[in-house]
Design a protein around this motif. Structure first.
Motif, mmCIF file in Angstrom:
data_model
loop_
_atom_site.group_PDB
_atom_site.id
_atom_site.type_symbol
_atom_site.label_atom_id
_atom_site.label_comp_id
_atom_site.label_asym_id
_atom_site.label_seq_id
_atom_site.Cartn_x
_atom_site.Cartn_y
_atom_site.Cartn_z
ATOM 1 N N ASN A 153 0.826 -1.200 0.000
ATOM 2 C CA ASN A 153 0.000 0.000 0.000
ATOM 3 C C ASN A 153 0.865 1.256 0.000
ATOM 4 O OD1 ASN A 153 -2.401 -1.470 0.019
ATOM 5 N ND2 ASN A 153 -2.460 -1.561 2.250
ATOM 6 N N LYS A 154 0.322 2.315 -0.565
ATOM 7 C CA LYS A 154 1.072 3.550 -0.739
ATOM 8 C C LYS A 154 1.451 4.176 0.604
ATOM 9 C CE LYS A 154 0.866 3.974 -5.298
ATOM 10 N NZ LYS A 154 2.066 4.011 -6.155
ATOM 11 N N CYS A 259 -8.532 8.478 -4.865
ATOM 12 C CA CYS A 259 -8.204 7.087 -4.548
ATOM 13 C C CYS A 259 -8.446 6.132 -5.711
ATOM 14 C CB CYS A 259 -9.019 6.619 -3.340
ATOM 15 S SG CYS A 259 -8.541 7.396 -1.778
ATOM 16 N N GLN A 260 -9.367 6.471 -6.597
ATOM 17 C CA GLN A 260 -9.771 5.524 -7.640
ATOM 18 C C GLN A 260 -8.602 4.965 -8.452
ATOM 19 O OE1 GLN A 260 -9.906 5.905 -11.226
ATOM 20 N NE2 GLN A 260 -10.719 3.807 -11.349
ATOM 21 N N PRO A 261 -7.638 5.785 -8.901
ATOM 22 C CA PRO A 261 -6.549 5.216 -9.710
ATOM 23 C C PRO A 261 -5.628 4.281 -8.930
ATOM 24 C CG PRO A 261 -6.713 7.603 -10.007
ATOM 25 C CD PRO A 261 -7.544 7.249 -8.821
ATOM 26 N N TYR A 262 -5.709 4.317 -7.609
ATOM 27 C CA TYR A 262 -4.784 3.550 -6.774
ATOM 28 C C TYR A 262 -5.510 2.499 -5.933
ATOM 29 C CZ TYR A 262 -1.900 7.509 -8.074
ATOM 30 O OH TYR A 262 -1.230 8.462 -8.801
ATOM 31 N N ASP A 267 -5.420 0.986 1.223
ATOM 32 C CA ASP A 267 -6.400 0.322 2.088
ATOM 33 C C ASP A 267 -6.782 1.322 3.171
ATOM 34 O OD1 ASP A 267 -8.027 -1.469 3.331
ATOM 35 O OD2 ASP A 267 -6.423 -2.748 4.112
ATOM 36 N N ILE A 268 -7.739 2.187 2.842
ATOM 37 C CA ILE A 268 -8.111 3.297 3.714
ATOM 38 C C ILE A 268 -9.485 3.037 4.327
ATOM 39 C CG2 ILE A 268 -8.600 5.772 3.842
ATOM 40 C CD1 ILE A 268 -6.718 6.164 1.459
ATOM 41 N N ASP A 269 -9.546 3.129 5.642
ATOM 42 C CA ASP A 269 -10.804 3.007 6.368
ATOM 43 C C ASP A 269 -11.334 4.422 6.624
ATOM 44 O OD1 ASP A 269 -12.887 2.632 8.139
ATOM 45 O OD2 ASP A 269 -11.807 1.222 9.430
ATOM 46 N N ARG A 270 -12.429 4.764 5.968
ATOM 47 C CA ARG A 270 -12.984 6.116 6.109
ATOM 48 C C ARG A 270 -13.286 6.458 7.568
ATOM 49 N NH1 ARG A 270 -15.255 8.635 1.483
ATOM 50 N NH2 ARG A 270 -15.075 7.382 -0.424
ATOM 51 N N GLN A 306 -2.005 7.404 3.875
ATOM 52 C CA GLN A 306 -2.328 6.928 2.527
ATOM 53 C C GLN A 306 -3.153 7.946 1.752
ATOM 54 O OE1 GLN A 306 -3.208 2.415 2.246
ATOM 55 N NE2 GLN A 306 -3.530 2.922 4.405
ATOM 56 N N LEU A 307 -4.078 8.609 2.434
ATOM 57 C CA LEU A 307 -4.898 9.607 1.755
ATOM 58 C C LEU A 307 -4.048 10.772 1.261
ATOM 59 C CD1 LEU A 307 -7.621 10.750 0.857
ATOM 60 C CD2 LEU A 307 -7.862 11.748 3.148
#
Length: 351
Positions: A153-154, A259-262, A267-270, A306-307
Motif C-alpha cells: 500500500n502507498k 483514490c480511484q486510480p490507486y 487500504d483506507i478506512d474512512r 495513505q490519503l
C-alpha cells in the motif's frame, strides 16, 4: 542537480505510461515505466501463444535454476496458460517501447516494464515466461516490476508474510539471472519494487538477497518524498501548518476521485479519517505525529498517510502557492526529505 555538485548518472522517469500518455513525456524523459497491468489476462492471439510455446520448449518440464533449491515443474498446458495471460501485455510493452525508440533512438533511455498494479502476484515460474516473452519482443528492459505477494500500500509498511516475501524475492533474482544468461536480456536487469517506499519490514530481506546474489534493485520512492514535504510544512508551524491542514481537507473532500486510480495499492478506512474540522484544531505535533511513518507513535494514522499520499494533485492545483510555501519552510522540508531517504531507505538497503 549540477548546482549541488552531482556528477553521477540520474534519470527522469515517465511513470506508468502507455501508448495513450507517452507522448507527453517522450521529449524530456529518459526513463520510461511502461505500465501494461491493464492488459494482463486480456486474451492473446491463440496462434501467437502456440508459437511462443513452440519457440520455448525449455520452459516445459523440470527446470532447475541456480540458487533455487527446488526445481520448477511445468507442463505445456501450464506454459500455455501463462503465455495466454501475459503475452498481450508484453506485446503492448513492445509497441510502447518501439514508439519511444522512434522518437529518441535505441539506447537513449531506460525501459522498465511494470506489472505491479494488478490484483494477482506473479509467481517466479510466471516471471520466467514473462521475461522470455519480453526477450522475444526485443525490449531491452533494465528493470521489471512484478507484483509480489502481500500488500504494498502507498506510503505505509508491507503487510504480508515476511518469510514468503523473502523466498519469492530471492527466487525472482535467480529467475532474472537465468533469463539474462539464456535470453540475452541486459546484464544490469533489476527487480523493481513499486510502492516500495516505507516498506521498512522487508528491507532486511531485500538487503540480504542483494548481498547473496550480487544483485541490484530499483525502489520507487517518489511518494514518500511528497509526504515528507507535507510533514515539513506542518512541522514549521504557522502558514506551513495551515497549508498542510488545507491539503488534508481538500484530499478528504475529493477522496473518491483521488483514490480511484490507486484502488489496488491503498487500504483506507474512512471511519479512521478524522473530519477536516477536527484536524483544523490540531497542533503541529499532532499533525506531524499522525502523518510521519512512526508506528511506535500513538498519534500515527496510516489512513491519513495513505490519503495524503494519493492527494498530491491537491498540491499541484495549488501551483505557485504550494511551491512558495515549500521555499518558506525549506529548512524543515529539506531536513525531513533528506533524513527519510537517507536514513530510512538508502542506508537500510545499501549502506
Amino acid at each position: 542537480m549540477k548546482a549541488l555538485g552531482w556528477t553521477a548518472p540520474y534519470f527522469l522517469d515517465a511513470d506508468h505510461i502507455g501508448l495513450k500518455t507517452v507522448d507527453r513525456f517522450v521529449g524530456v524523459s529518459d526513463f520510461f515505466t511502461i505500465d501494461v497491468a491493464d492488459f494482463i489476462a486480456q486474451p492473446a492471439d491463440p496462434v501467437a501463444v502456440q508459437a511462443f510455446v513452440d519457440r520455448h520448449p525449455e520452459l516445459v518440464g523440470t527446470l532447475s535454476l541456480a540458487g533455487i533449491d527446488r526445481p520448477f515443474t511445468t507442463t505445456r498446458a501450464d506454459v500455455e496458460r501463462t503465455a495466454a495471460k501475459f503475452l498481450l501485455a508484453v506485446q503492448e510493452a513492445g509497441k510502447v517501447y518501439r514508439h519511444i525508440v522512434g522518437v529518441k533512438g535505441v539506447g537513449r533511455f531506460v525501459p522498465e516494464i511494470s506489472m505491479d498494479e494488478t490484483d494477482s502476484p506473479q509467481t517466479p515460474p510466471e516471471l520466467l515466461v514473462i521475461l522470455a516473452a519480453i526477450a522475444d519482443e526485443g525490449v531491452p528492459i533494465q528493470t521489471i516490476a512484478p507484483k509480489f505477494t502481500g500488500r504494498f500500500n502507498k506510503g505505509v509498511d508491507y503487510v504480508g508474510d515476511l518469510t514468503q516475501f523473502e523466498r519469492e524475492f530471492n527466487d525472482d533474482l535467480c529467475v532474472i539471472a537465468h533469463a539474462v544468461k539464456h535470453y540475452g536480456l541486459p546484464a544490469n536487469l533489476k527487480l523493481s519494487v513499486h510502492s516500495g517506499s516505507d516498506k521498512f519490514s522487508i528491507y532486511p530481506a531485500i538487503r540480504r538477497a542483494l548481498a547473496k546474489h550480487g544483485a541490484g534493485v530499483h525502489v520507487k520512492t517518489a511518494g514518500t518524498t511528497w509526504l515528507e514535504e507535507v510533514i515539513g510544512l506542518a512541522e514549521a508551524g504557522g502558514a506551513g501548518l495551515a497549508l498542510a491542514k488545507e491539503i488534508y481537507a481538500e484530499a478528504l473532500s475529493h477522496m473518491d476521485e483521488l483514490c480511484q486510480p490507486y484502488a489496488t495499492v491503498i487500504d483506507i478506512d474512512r471511519a479512521k479519517l478524522p473530519p477536516a474540522a477536527v484536524v483544523q484544531t490540531w497542533t503541529s505535533e499532532q499533525f506531524v505525529g499522525a502523518l510521519r511513518h512512526d508506528q511506535k507513535n500513538p498519534l500515527y494514522n496510516a489512513h491519513i498517510r495513505q490519503l495524503i499520499h494519493v492527494g498530491f494533485k491537491v498540491a499541484a492545483k495549488m501551483g505557485p502557492r504550494y511551491l512558495e510555501q515549500l521555499k518558506a519552510c525549506r529548512e524543515s522540508c529539506a531536513r525531513n526529505v533528506t533524513g527519510n531517504l537517507l536514513e530510512r531507505h538508502i542506508r537500510p538497503l545499501f549502506l
